[in-house]
Design a protein around this motif. Sequence first.
Motif, PDB file in Angstrom:
ATOM      1  N   ILE A   8       0.839  -1.205   0.000  1.00 41.37           N
ATOM      2  CA  ILE A   8       0.000   0.000   0.000  1.00 41.37           C
ATOM      3  C   ILE A   8       0.870   1.250   0.000  1.00 41.37           C
ATOM      4  N   LEU A   9       1.909   1.265   0.825  1.00 46.39           N
ATOM      5  CA  LEU A   9       2.809   2.423   0.848  1.00 46.39           C
ATOM      6  C   LEU A   9       3.538   2.600  -0.481  1.00 46.39           C
ATOM      7  N   ALA A  10       3.934   1.498  -1.103  1.00 47.33           N
ATOM      8  CA  ALA A  10       4.608   1.576  -2.405  1.00 47.33           C
ATOM      9  C   ALA A  10       3.659   2.128  -3.467  1.00 47.33           C
ATOM     10  N   LEU A  11       2.403   1.697  -3.450  1.00 51.51           N
ATOM     11  CA  LEU A  11       1.420   2.216  -4.397  1.00 51.51           C
ATOM     12  C   LEU A  11       1.162   3.705  -4.178  1.00 51.51           C
ATOM     13  N   LEU A  12       1.046   4.108  -2.927  1.00 51.75           N
ATOM     14  CA  LEU A  12       0.828   5.527  -2.625  1.00 51.75           C
ATOM     15  C   LEU A  12       2.027   6.373  -3.067  1.00 51.75           C
ATOM     16  N   ALA A  13       3.221   5.856  -2.858  1.00 46.33           N
ATOM     17  CA  ALA A  13       4.419   6.579  -3.287  1.00 46.33           C
ATOM     18  C   ALA A  13       4.466   6.687  -4.810  1.00 46.33           C
ATOM     19  N   ALA A  14       4.118   5.608  -5.498  1.00 46.49           N
ATOM     20  CA  ALA A  14       4.115   5.635  -6.965  1.00 46.49           C
ATOM     21  C   ALA A  14       3.069   6.624  -7.480  1.00 46.49           C
ATOM     22  N   ILE A  15       1.895   6.644  -6.880  1.00 48.69           N
ATOM     23  CA  ILE A  15       0.845   7.583  -7.289  1.00 48.69           C
ATOM     24  C   ILE A  15       1.281   9.017  -7.016  1.00 48.69           C
ATOM     25  N   GLY A  16       1.925   9.245  -5.886  1.00 46.40           N
ATOM     26  CA  GLY A  16       2.415  10.581  -5.565  1.00 46.40           C
ATOM     27  C   GLY A  16       3.470  11.058  -6.545  1.00 46.40           C
ATOM     28  N   LEU A  17       4.405  10.179  -6.912  1.00 41.99           N
ATOM     29  CA  LEU A  17       5.430  10.534  -7.893  1.00 41.99           C
ATOM     30  C   LEU A  17       4.814  10.796  -9.260  1.00 41.99           C
ATOM     31  N   LEU A  18       3.821  10.014  -9.633  1.00 38.08           N
ATOM     32  CA  LEU A  18       3.141  10.222 -10.906  1.00 38.08           C
ATOM     33  C   LEU A  18       2.419  11.571 -10.919  1.00 38.08           C
ATOM     34  N   ALA A  19       1.740  11.910  -9.836  1.00 36.36           N
ATOM     35  CA  ALA A  19       1.052  13.202  -9.750  1.00 36.36           C
ATOM     36  C   ALA A  19       2.044  14.358  -9.800  1.00 36.36           C
ATOM     37  N   LEU A  20       3.160  14.223  -9.117  1.00 36.46           N
ATOM     38  CA  LEU A  20       4.184  15.262  -9.140  1.00 36.46           C
ATOM     39  C   LEU A  20       4.754  15.432 -10.542  1.00 36.46           C
ATOM     40  N   GLY A  21       5.041  14.324 -11.217  1.00 38.31           N
ATOM     41  CA  GLY A  21       5.541  14.385 -12.583  1.00 38.31           C
ATOM     42  C   GLY A  21       4.541  15.025 -13.532  1.00 38.31           C
ATOM     43  N   TRP A  22       3.255  14.697 -13.362  1.00 40.87           N
ATOM     44  CA  TRP A  22       2.207  15.280 -14.194  1.00 40.87           C
ATOM     45  C   TRP A  22       2.132  16.791 -13.979  1.00 40.87           C
ATOM     46  N   ALA A  23       2.213  17.237 -12.745  1.00 43.26           N
ATOM     47  CA  ALA A  23       2.153  18.670 -12.451  1.00 43.26           C
ATOM     48  C   ALA A  23       3.368  19.402 -13.024  1.00 43.26           C
ATOM     49  N   LEU A  24       4.546  18.824 -12.872  1.00 44.23           N
ATOM     50  CA  LEU A  24       5.756  19.450 -13.420  1.00 44.23           C
ATOM     51  C   LEU A  24       5.725  19.485 -14.944  1.00 44.23           C
ATOM     52  N   PHE A  25       5.241  18.421 -15.568  1.00 45.05           N
ATOM     53  CA  PHE A  25       5.131  18.390 -17.018  1.00 45.05           C
ATOM     54  C   PHE A  25       4.152  19.458 -17.498  1.00 45.05           C
ATOM     55  N   GLY A  26       3.051  19.635 -16.784  1.00 43.90           N
ATOM     56  CA  GLY A  26       2.084  20.678 -17.124  1.00 43.90           C
ATOM     57  C   GLY A  26       2.689  22.071 -17.017  1.00 43.90           C
ATOM     58  N   GLN A  27       3.527  22.293 -16.016  1.00 48.97           N
ATOM     59  CA  GLN A  27       4.188  23.587 -15.874  1.00 48.97           C
ATOM     60  C   GLN A  27       5.166  23.840 -17.014  1.00 48.97           C
ATOM     61  N   MET A  28       5.821  22.788 -17.490  1.00 42.70           N
ATOM     62  CA  MET A  28       6.752  22.942 -18.600  1.00 42.70           C
ATOM     63  C   MET A  28       6.033  23.327 -19.884  1.00 42.70           C
ATOM     64  N   LEU A  29       4.802  22.848 -20.056  1.00 44.03           N
ATOM     65  CA  LEU A  29       4.053  23.128 -21.277  1.00 44.03           C
ATOM     66  C   LEU A  29       3.425  24.517 -21.285  1.00 44.03           C
ATOM     67  N   LEU A  30       3.218  25.097 -20.097  1.00 45.33           N
ATOM     68  CA  LEU A  30       2.612  26.425 -20.051  1.00 45.33           C
ATOM     69  C   LEU A  30       3.583  27.464 -20.588  1.00 45.33           C
ATOM     70  N   PRO A  31       3.093  28.335 -21.460  1.00 49.83           N
ATOM     71  CA  PRO A  31       3.983  29.390 -21.967  1.00 49.83           C
ATOM     72  C   PRO A  31       4.256  30.436 -20.895  1.00 49.83           C
ATOM     73  N   GLY A  32       5.268  31.257 -21.136  1.00 48.87           N
ATOM     74  CA  GLY A  32       5.593  32.335 -20.209  1.00 48.87           C
ATOM     75  C   GLY A  32       4.537  33.424 -20.239  1.00 48.87           C
ATOM     76  N   ASP A  33       4.766  34.463 -19.470  1.00 43.30           N
ATOM     77  CA  ASP A  33       3.807  35.566 -19.435  1.00 43.30           C
ATOM     78  C   ASP A  33       3.801  36.317 -20.748  1.00 43.30           C
ATOM     79  N   TRP A  34       2.648  36.809 -21.124  1.00 39.73           N
ATOM     80  CA  TRP A  34       2.527  37.648 -22.303  1.00 39.73           C
ATOM     81  C   TRP A  34       1.752  38.886 -21.952  1.00 39.73           C
ATOM     82  N   SER A  35       2.018  39.954 -22.653  1.00 44.55           N
ATOM     83  CA  SER A  35       1.383  41.218 -22.302  1.00 44.55           C
ATOM     84  C   SER A  35       0.245  41.581 -23.238  1.00 44.55           C
ATOM     85  N   GLY A  36       0.280  41.153 -24.477  1.00 44.13           N
ATOM     86  CA  GLY A  36      -0.747  41.501 -25.449  1.00 44.13           C
ATOM     87  C   GLY A  36      -1.803  40.422 -25.562  1.00 44.13           C
ATOM     88  N   PRO A  37      -2.803  40.664 -26.397  1.00 50.49           N
ATOM     89  CA  PRO A  37      -3.845  39.646 -26.588  1.00 50.49           C
ATOM     90  C   PRO A  37      -3.291  38.440 -27.360  1.00 50.49           C
TER      91      PRO A  37
END
Length: 111
Positions: A8-37
Motif C-alpha cells: 500500500i505504501l509503495a502504491l501511494l508513493a508511486a501515485i504521488g510521484l506520478l502526480a508530481l511528474g504530471w504537475a511538473l510536465f504541465g508547468q513545462m508546457l505552459l507558456p511564459g507571461d505575455w502582455s498583449g492579446p
Amino acid sequence: MDGILQVILALLAAIGLLALGWALFGQMLLPGDWSGPVYAVVPAAGEGEHLEQDVKSLLWLRGHKRKQFTIIIADGGLDPTGKAVAAALLSGATGMVVCPVDRLSQYITEK
C-alpha cells in the motif's frame, strides 16, 4: 500484514510521484507571461469535422485559468451543420467568436 502495508505504501508513493511528474510536465508546457492579446485560430469548413474536438482541447488548456486567450473559429465555408456545431460551442463558453476567414486579420488588429 506487514507485506500488505508495504504494498500500500509503495502504491501511494508511486501515485504521488506520478502526480508530481504530471504537475511538473504541465508547468513545462505552459507558456511564459505575455502582455498583449493572444488568439487561437481554429480553421473550420464544411460540416465542421474535428471542430468540437479542437475547441474542447483549447478550452481544456484554458481551463487552468493561468493563461487566457480568445478562441477564434475561422469560418472558411461552414455549411448549416457546421454552423450549428459552431453555434452550440459558442453557447456554452466565453472568450470564443466565429469570424469569416477573409475578415480574420481585420478582427485581430481591431481587438
